[in-house]
Design a protein around this motif. Structure first.
Motif, PDB file in Angstrom:
ATOM      1  N   MET A 323       0.811  -1.218   0.000  1.00 15.80           N
ATOM      2  CA  MET A 323       0.000   0.000   0.000  1.00 15.80           C
ATOM      3  C   MET A 323       0.845   1.269   0.000  1.00 15.80           C
ATOM      4  N   MET A 324       2.069   1.166   0.527  1.00 15.88           N
ATOM      5  CA  MET A 324       2.919   2.352   0.607  1.00 15.88           C
ATOM      6  C   MET A 324       4.366   1.911   0.685  1.00 15.88           C
ATOM      7  N   ARG A 325       5.211   2.564  -0.097  1.00 21.59           N
ATOM      8  CA  ARG A 325       6.649   2.383   0.017  1.00 21.59           C
ATOM      9  C   ARG A 325       7.241   3.685   0.547  1.00 21.59           C
ATOM     10  N   VAL A 326       8.169   3.576   1.469  1.00 20.43           N
ATOM     11  CA  VAL A 326       8.798   4.751   2.057  1.00 20.43           C
ATOM     12  C   VAL A 326      10.282   4.729   1.714  1.00 20.43           C
ATOM     13  N   VAL A 327      10.740   5.775   1.068  1.00 18.85           N
ATOM     14  CA  VAL A 327      12.129   5.896   0.636  1.00 18.85           C
ATOM     15  C   VAL A 327      12.709   7.152   1.269  1.00 18.85           C
ATOM     16  N   SER A 328      13.730   6.983   2.101  1.00 23.42           N
ATOM     17  CA  SER A 328      14.362   8.120   2.799  1.00 23.42           C
ATOM     18  C   SER A 328      13.313   8.954   3.530  1.00 23.42           C
ATOM     19  N   ALA A 329      12.432   8.267   4.262  1.00 23.11           N
ATOM     20  CA  ALA A 329      11.406   8.871   5.131  1.00 23.11           C
ATOM     21  C   ALA A 329      10.260   9.519   4.380  1.00 23.11           C
ATOM     22  N   THR A 330      10.231   9.408   3.046  1.00 19.68           N
ATOM     23  CA  THR A 330       9.169  10.024   2.253  1.00 19.68           C
ATOM     24  C   THR A 330       8.349   8.936   1.572  1.00 19.68           C
ATOM     25  N   PRO A 331       7.010   8.945   1.748  1.00 21.77           N
ATOM     26  CA  PRO A 331       6.183   7.880   1.178  1.00 21.77           C
ATOM     27  C   PRO A 331       5.974   8.032  -0.314  1.00 21.77           C
ATOM     28  N   ARG A 332       5.824   6.908  -0.978  1.00 26.94           N
ATOM     29  CA  ARG A 332       5.497   6.848  -2.391  1.00 26.94           C
ATOM     30  C   ARG A 332       4.500   5.714  -2.600  1.00 26.94           C
ATOM     31  N   LEU A 333       3.785   5.767  -3.701  1.00 25.43           N
ATOM     32  CA  LEU A 333       2.882   4.678  -4.055  1.00 25.43           C
ATOM     33  C   LEU A 333       3.683   3.517  -4.619  1.00 25.43           C
ATOM     34  N   PRO A 334       3.178   2.293  -4.458  1.00 25.30           N
ATOM     35  CA  PRO A 334       3.872   1.153  -5.071  1.00 25.30           C
ATOM     36  C   PRO A 334       3.758   1.233  -6.580  1.00 25.30           C
ATOM     37  N   GLN A 335       4.870   1.404  -7.248  1.00 24.41           N
ATOM     38  CA  GLN A 335       4.871   1.536  -8.702  1.00 24.41           C
ATOM     39  C   GLN A 335       5.043   0.175  -9.344  1.00 24.41           C
ATOM     40  N   GLY A 336       4.232  -0.113 -10.297  1.00 21.27           N
ATOM     41  CA  GLY A 336       4.365  -1.356 -11.062  1.00 21.27           C
ATOM     42  C   GLY A 336       4.793  -1.021 -12.467  1.00 21.27           C
ATOM     43  N   ARG A 337       4.181  -1.680 -13.429  1.00 20.91           N
ATOM     44  CA  ARG A 337       4.484  -1.393 -14.822  1.00 20.91           C
ATOM     45  C   ARG A 337       3.997  -0.007 -15.192  1.00 20.91           C
ATOM     46  N   ILE A 338       4.731   0.644 -16.052  1.00 18.47           N
ATOM     47  CA  ILE A 338       4.315   1.965 -16.501  1.00 18.47           C
ATOM     48  C   ILE A 338       3.047   1.841 -17.340  1.00 18.47           C
ATOM     49  N   ASP A 339       2.253   2.870 -17.323  1.00 17.05           N
ATOM     50  CA  ASP A 339       0.981   2.858 -18.030  1.00 17.05           C
ATOM     51  C   ASP A 339       1.217   3.016 -19.532  1.00 17.05           C
ATOM     52  N   GLU A 340       0.641   2.105 -20.333  1.00 18.68           N
ATOM     53  CA  GLU A 340       0.873   2.116 -21.783  1.00 18.68           C
ATOM     54  C   GLU A 340       0.307   3.370 -22.429  1.00 18.68           C
ATOM     55  N   LEU A 341      -0.888   3.786 -21.977  1.00 16.08           N
ATOM     56  CA  LEU A 341      -1.505   4.970 -22.567  1.00 16.08           C
ATOM     57  C   LEU A 341      -0.652   6.204 -22.325  1.00 16.08           C
TER      58      LEU A 341
END
Length: 482
Positions: A323-341
């Motif tokens: 649900m959430m990834r935290v990198v250097s104390a800052t949250p980000r969304l879990p990124q998967g494959r880039i959106d084709e559109l």
């Protein structure tokens, strides 16, 4: 409504773009203002105002908002509260009415934005010169709903169902605070909050749910992730559950639970977690080791899990969904494959004459790049051949050859960027990128992202970078036309 409403709306739009673009550029945020006459009785036609005035919605679309809000009153459970001071009672009733107006507005917006593929949210009203001003935020519905969220029936205003929803509430609250502070700023509401700081605040807000309403879990996880034990990065798992939870099989119980704020002790205990066995915490103390029962067990219940993945990095999961990834104390969304559109729109915007077959090739190459576990950079540039020659001392030049996904998988096993031209011809691999420092740089991101950003912003040629970071983030960085 007031003199600086256009300035405020633009500032709110920039804030929304800056924050949500750090999470997912496909969210495409849009902000507008809605003003309703403050009187509770029925309004004349001119009592609804929009900013901008040229917005695709019309004032008539919101003419029944207050009537709908009044109709919601009997359906709302009245809290029996008596305030000794008259002003306190008036304030309580006013805030309750404002909440009804916000609910009614969101109901109207849901109908309007459904056909547009958008989701709409609005802030609590703020009284400005006789008008109740609401800030409306709209996001792309498909992207918004593509991220896993908890059941909203089980959450509250203080416990958002997802990181995205926490950011939405944080942005709208920031706008409301700016409007309420307008008088102190000579009529000019200011929105100058740092984007990453706002995301960190949203992460803390979101973690109230997994923590059962307790404060401090977000910062405690950051503190543990920042420590090393005997020079080794922290890797391990922590289950969040109340003591004696039936879905948790205890393996080892500490006689004296360790406070979660004791980061060094928790970091040391984390070394014992392995495989299914994890530290067990109730978000205030760590009280032992255990593991979750099998999903087929009658006592099974999806629990929140904190995975410490790298130094300063951790992620929150629920029922197997990150649900959430935290990198250097800052949250980000879990990124998967880039959106084709989004990828197709970006590459078409840069090279309108590119054939469908070539666009498909670049999409397949981009997908293959995203499977590289250690991260990589793919540079699509009109000057790929020239750049390979210019950077000859900091790359491996190759005889020009048509790039295929299978070959790309091989060449991205080494560090550095891969240079190909818009026709799919590769000229260099393992390139170390150069470029000047960028104002868009992000200290919370790694060197791979920032070096690609510096290169793209200073490149002489139209270029597109597909950046796959080691922690899983995927970014498209198109160059700006000069």
């Amino acid at each position: 409504m007031w003199d600086y409403q256009s300035l405020f709306r633009v500032s709110a739009q920039l804030l929304a773009e800056g924050v949500f673009n750090l999470l997912d550029r496909n969210l495409r945020p849009e902000v507008f203002l809605l003003g309703l006459a403050a009187a509770r009785e029925g309004d004349e036609p001119g009592a609804v105002r929009l900013e901008p005035t040229t917005h695709r919605y019309a004032p008539e679309n919101f003419s029944q908002v207050k009537a709908r809000a009044a109709a919601l009153e009997p359906d709302t459970t009245r809290e029996v509260v008596y305030h000794l001071h008259t002003d306190d009672q008036d304030r309580f009733e006013k805030m309750r009415w404002y909440g009804l107006v916000r609910r009614a507005t969101e109901h109207e917006l849901q109908t309007l934005s459904l056909a547009e593929g958008r989701v709409s949210f609005c802030s609590q009203p703020v009284l400005m010169n006789g008008s109740l001003v609401l800030v409306v935020l709209q996001l792309a519905a498909g992207t918004f709903h593509s991220y896993y969220a908890l059941n909203e029936d089980a959450t509250s205003e203080s416990r958002p169902p997802s990181l995205l929803m926490a950011v939405v509430r944080e942005v709208l609250q920031e706008c409301s605070k700016a409007l309420r502070g307008t008088d102190a700023e000579e009529g000019r509401p200011l929105l100058d909050r740092d984007y990453n700081e706002l995301l960190r605040s949203s992460g803390r807000r979101f973690m109230h749910g997994p923590a059962g309403g307790n404060h401090g879990l977000y910062d405690a996880c950051n503190g543990v992730a920042a420590l090393r034990h005997e020079g080794i990065e922290g890797h391990g798992t922590m289950l969040l559950a109340r003591r004696n939870h039936p879905a948790v099989v205890p393996v080892l119980t500490l006689e004296t639970p360790v406070p979660l704020r004791d980061h060094r002790s928790v970091r040391k205990l984390l070394e014992m977690s392995e495989g299914r066995t994890a530290l067990i915490s109730d978000a205030t103390h760590v009280f032992g080791l255990g593991h979750l029962v099998e999903p087929t067990d009658a006592a099974y219940e999806p629990l929140f899990t904190v995975h410490f993945t790298h130094h300063h990095n951790w992620e929150l999961s629920h029922a197997g969904h990150v649900m959430m990834r935290v990198v250097s104390a800052t949250p980000r969304l879990p990124q998967g494959r880039i959106d084709e559109l989004y990828f197709t729109e970006t590459i078409r915007r840069m090279w309108p004459a590119m054939s469908d077959a070539t666009v498909q090739l670049h999409w397949e190459l981009a997908l293959k790049a995203t499977t590289q576990p250690s991260g990589t950079i793919l540079i699509i540039s009109e000057g790929a051949g020239y750049e390979a020659q210019r950077l000859s001392r900091q790359c491996f030049r190759v005889a020009p050859r048509f790039m295929t996904p299978s070959v790309l998988r091989l060449v991205t096993n080494i560090d550095g960027a891969v240079f190909i031209d818009p026709y799919g011809t590769c000229f260099a691999i393992g390139a170390i990128l150069d470029g000047l420092a960028s104002e868009r740089g992000d200290a919370s991101r790694g060197s791979r992202y920032n070096s690609a950003l510096r290169y793209i912003e200073t490149s002489r040629f139209p270029s597109l970078a597909v950046v796959v970071s080691e922690d899983g983030w995927i970014d498209l960085l198109p160059s700006v036309k000069k």
